[in-house]
Design a protein around this motif. Structure first.
Motif, PDB file in Angstrom:
ATOM      1  N   HIS A   1      37.762  42.163  -3.114  1.00  0.00           N
ATOM      2  CA  HIS A   1      37.528  43.021  -4.273  1.00  0.00           C
ATOM      3  C   HIS A   1      38.300  44.327  -4.178  1.00  0.00           C
ATOM      4  O   HIS A   1      38.623  44.930  -5.206  1.00  0.00           O
ATOM      5  N   ALA A   2      38.594  44.759  -2.962  1.00  0.00           N
ATOM      6  CA  ALA A   2      39.322  46.014  -2.771  1.00  0.00           C
ATOM      7  C   ALA A   2      40.504  45.793  -1.846  1.00  0.00           C
ATOM      8  O   ALA A   2      40.417  45.036  -0.875  1.00  0.00           O
ATOM      9  N   VAL A   3      41.615  46.466  -2.156  1.00  0.00           N
ATOM     10  CA  VAL A   3      42.831  46.384  -1.339  1.00  0.00           C
ATOM     11  C   VAL A   3      43.376  47.797  -1.181  1.00  0.00           C
ATOM     12  O   VAL A   3      43.516  48.530  -2.170  1.00  0.00           O
ATOM     13  N   MET A   4      43.682  48.188   0.057  1.00  0.00           N
ATOM     14  CA  MET A   4      44.173  49.536   0.338  1.00  0.00           C
ATOM     15  C   MET A   4      45.472  49.453   1.132  1.00  0.00           C
ATOM     16  O   MET A   4      45.558  48.708   2.113  1.00  0.00           O
ATOM     17  N   HIS A   5      46.472  50.211   0.699  1.00  0.00           N
ATOM     18  CA  HIS A   5      47.797  50.156   1.318  1.00  0.00           C
ATOM     19  C   HIS A   5      48.284  51.574   1.582  1.00  0.00           C
ATOM     20  O   HIS A   5      48.226  52.425   0.693  1.00  0.00           O
ATOM     21  N   THR A   6      48.759  51.827   2.807  1.00  0.00           N
ATOM     22  CA  THR A   6      49.226  53.160   3.181  1.00  0.00           C
ATOM     23  C   THR A   6      50.584  53.124   3.864  1.00  0.00           C
ATOM     24  O   THR A   6      51.007  52.101   4.398  1.00  0.00           O
ATOM     25  N   HIS A   7      51.239  54.306   3.865  1.00  0.00           N
ATOM     26  CA  HIS A   7      52.496  54.528   4.580  1.00  0.00           C
ATOM     27  C   HIS A   7      52.307  55.703   5.534  1.00  0.00           C
ATOM     28  O   HIS A   7      53.037  56.682   5.470  1.00  0.00           O
ATOM     29  N   THR A   8      51.314  55.680   6.397  1.00  0.00           N
ATOM     30  CA  THR A   8      51.130  56.798   7.323  1.00  0.00           C
ATOM     31  C   THR A   8      52.172  56.743   8.436  1.00  0.00           C
ATOM     32  O   THR A   8      52.738  55.691   8.725  1.00  0.00           O
ATOM     33  N   ALA A   9      52.392  57.887   9.083  1.00  0.00           N
ATOM     34  CA  ALA A   9      53.367  57.923  10.182  1.00  0.00           C
ATOM     35  C   ALA A   9      52.947  56.973  11.303  1.00  0.00           C
ATOM     36  O   ALA A   9      53.783  56.246  11.856  1.00  0.00           O
ATOM     37  N   ALA A  10      51.661  56.968  11.627  1.00  0.00           N
ATOM     38  CA  ALA A  10      51.189  56.087  12.703  1.00  0.00           C
ATOM     39  C   ALA A  10      51.306  54.621  12.306  1.00  0.00           C
ATOM     40  O   ALA A  10      51.713  53.775  13.111  1.00  0.00           O
ATOM     41  N   GLY A  11      50.937  54.306  11.064  1.00  0.00           N
ATOM     42  CA  GLY A  11      51.026  52.926  10.600  1.00  0.00           C
ATOM     43  C   GLY A  11      52.459  52.425  10.571  1.00  0.00           C
ATOM     44  O   GLY A  11      52.748  51.297  11.008  1.00  0.00           O
ATOM     45  N   ILE A  12      53.349  53.257  10.064  1.00  0.00           N
ATOM     46  CA  ILE A  12      54.767  52.866  10.026  1.00  0.00           C
ATOM     47  C   ILE A  12      55.306  52.742  11.451  1.00  0.00           C
ATOM     48  O   ILE A  12      56.068  51.821  11.775  1.00  0.00           O
ATOM     49  N   GLY A  13      54.889  53.678  12.324  1.00  0.00           N
ATOM     50  CA  GLY A  13      55.369  53.645  13.700  1.00  0.00           C
ATOM     51  C   GLY A  13      55.027  52.344  14.400  1.00  0.00           C
ATOM     52  O   GLY A  13      55.884  51.718  15.034  1.00  0.00           O
ATOM     53  N   VAL A  14      53.771  51.915  14.292  1.00  0.00           N
ATOM     54  CA  VAL A  14      53.372  50.663  14.929  1.00  0.00           C
ATOM     55  C   VAL A  14      53.998  49.472  14.214  1.00  0.00           C
ATOM     56  O   VAL A  14      54.370  48.477  14.849  1.00  0.00           O
ATOM     57  N   SER A  15      54.159  49.570  12.897  1.00  0.00           N
ATOM     58  CA  SER A  15      54.750  48.453  12.149  1.00  0.00           C
ATOM     59  C   SER A  15      56.194  48.188  12.570  1.00  0.00           C
ATOM     60  O   SER A  15      56.709  47.094  12.370  1.00  0.00           O
ATOM     61  N   ALA A  16      56.840  49.215  13.136  1.00  0.00           N
ATOM     62  CA  ALA A  16      58.236  49.074  13.571  1.00  0.00           C
ATOM     63  C   ALA A  16      58.349  48.563  15.005  1.00  0.00           C
ATOM     64  O   ALA A  16      59.461  48.329  15.486  1.00  0.00           O
ATOM     65  N   GLN A  17      57.224  48.390  15.696  1.00  0.00           N
ATOM     66  CA  GLN A  17      57.244  47.909  17.069  1.00  0.00           C
ATOM     67  C   GLN A  17      57.182  46.385  17.098  1.00  0.00           C
ATOM     68  O   GLN A  17      56.355  45.785  16.407  1.00  0.00           O
ATOM     69  N   LYS A  18      58.040  45.798  17.891  1.00  0.00           N
ATOM     70  CA  LYS A  18      58.160  44.338  17.909  1.00  0.00           C
ATOM     71  C   LYS A  18      56.846  43.647  18.234  1.00  0.00           C
ATOM     72  O   LYS A  18      56.499  42.613  17.646  1.00  0.00           O
ATOM     73  N   LYS A  19      56.053  44.205  19.146  1.00  0.00           N
ATOM     74  CA  LYS A  19      54.788  43.588  19.541  1.00  0.00           C
ATOM     75  C   LYS A  19      53.624  44.026  18.659  1.00  0.00           C
ATOM     76  O   LYS A  19      52.497  43.546  18.833  1.00  0.00           O
ATOM     77  N   GLY A  20      53.886  44.908  17.722  1.00  0.00           N
ATOM     78  CA  GLY A  20      52.843  45.312  16.789  1.00  0.00           C
ATOM     79  C   GLY A  20      51.698  46.046  17.458  1.00  0.00           C
ATOM     80  O   GLY A  20      51.908  46.810  18.409  1.00  0.00           O
ATOM     81  N   LEU A  21      50.489  45.810  16.975  1.00  0.00           N
ATOM     82  CA  LEU A  21      49.317  46.493  17.501  1.00  0.00           C
ATOM     83  C   LEU A  21      48.933  45.914  18.855  1.00  0.00           C
ATOM     84  O   LEU A  21      48.725  44.705  18.990  1.00  0.00           O
ATOM     85  N   LEU A  22      48.814  46.782  19.844  1.00  0.00           N
ATOM     86  CA  LEU A  22      48.452  46.382  21.197  1.00  0.00           C
ATOM     87  C   LEU A  22      46.964  46.619  21.436  1.00  0.00           C
ATOM     88  O   LEU A  22      46.370  47.540  20.884  1.00  0.00           O
ATOM     89  N   MET A  23      46.379  45.798  22.295  1.00  0.00           N
ATOM     90  CA  MET A  23      44.957  45.955  22.618  1.00  0.00           C
ATOM     91  C   MET A  23      44.799  47.031  23.694  1.00  0.00           C
ATOM     92  O   MET A  23      44.518  46.768  24.854  1.00  0.00           O
ATOM     93  N   THR A  24      45.017  48.274  23.282  1.00  0.00           N
ATOM     94  CA  THR A  24      44.974  49.397  24.225  1.00  0.00           C
ATOM     95  C   THR A  24      43.802  50.338  23.960  1.00  0.00           C
ATOM     96  O   THR A  24      43.636  51.320  24.686  1.00  0.00           O
TER      97      THR A  24
END
Length: 254
Positions: free
Chosen positions: A111-134
């Protein structure tokens, strides 16, 4: 009576109470995003399905900043992008239609969809391994996060099928080299998902910036934590999170 108050009163008379309440909650989500600095000026978008039988959803007018958005300035469109009601006359961001309509059409539960271009979100989106379990925040998405490769600005309708296929039945998506997207059965749930995804990205970049070797959580530990988050979703704990933020928002408005 101010012009804004008159516009609000006029709209309320023309629509259902359920739609008005949806407009209020979506406007609140935009204001919270502005408060949390999740914005990219006028360039990102949140949407919420309009209660009722018609496949309509609400989205921001293209040109308003998130802190300007009010219940009466949200644009109502149908699933094909036709504008049903645009009090501002500004229209909508075409990329917003492509991304949001694809998900609303394919996922009646979203029912709801949210999309952002934050610096942190873009930064991780540019990393080959994406989100790490850290971090604990990242475990919310252990095996519960999708990825979509960048194809250019989302203006081509044929990209919709690939966005939908990549998201599948999940409620969190990293758009590679682009940003973050979350969905939910309500604006409160989608906001909760985005909060945790954004915080996880912030924590990852902070940990990486120190240059020390990172501790990656074992799959079993990450999954245990993820299941606890799943239970929080099932029991609607996200409502407590949302309500607390709305109280903060209201106090700051006094």
């Amino acid at each position: 009576m101010s012009t804004a108050t008159l516009a609000s009163s006029s709209l309320q008379q023309r629509i259902s109470d359920a739609e008005w309440q949806a407009r209020v909650r979506l406007a609140q989500a935009y204001h919270l995003a502005a408060k949390l600095r999740w914005t990219d000026h006028i360039y990102t978008h949140f949407s919420l399905r309009v209660p009722g039988d018609a496949p309509h959803f609400l989205i921001n007018a293209y040109g308003q900043t998130f802190d300007e958005i009010q219940p009466e300035t949200l644009v109502k469109i149908d699933i094909d992008g036709n504008i049903i009601d645009d009090p501002t006359g500004l229209g909508i961001n075409p990329a917003g239609f492509v991304i949001h309509s694809a998900i609303h059409r394919a996922r009646p539960d979203a029912h709801a969809v949210m999309h952002t271009h934050t610096a942190a979100g873009i930064g991780v989106s540019a990393q080959k391994k994406g989100l790490l379990m850290t971090s604990q925040h990242s475990t919310r998405f252990h095996n519960r996060l999708a990825y979509h490769d960048y194809e250019g600005i989302a203006l081509d309708l044929d990209e919709q099928q690939r966005i939908v296929a990549d998201l599948g039945a999940l409620n969190a998506l990293i758009l590679r080299n682009h940003g973050l997207l979350t969905a939910g059965g309500s604006i409160e749930e989608a906001f909760y998902n985005l909060y945790y995804l954004e915080r996880a990205c912030q924590a990852q970049l902070a940990a990486q910036s120190g240059g020390a070797e990172l501790i990656i959580l074992p799959d079993a530990v990450a999954e245990k934590a993820a299941q606890a988050f799943d239970n929080s979703i099932r029991t609607r704990k996200y409502q407590l999170h949302w309500d607390a933020y709305i109280r903060q928002l209201n106090r700051n408005a006094l």
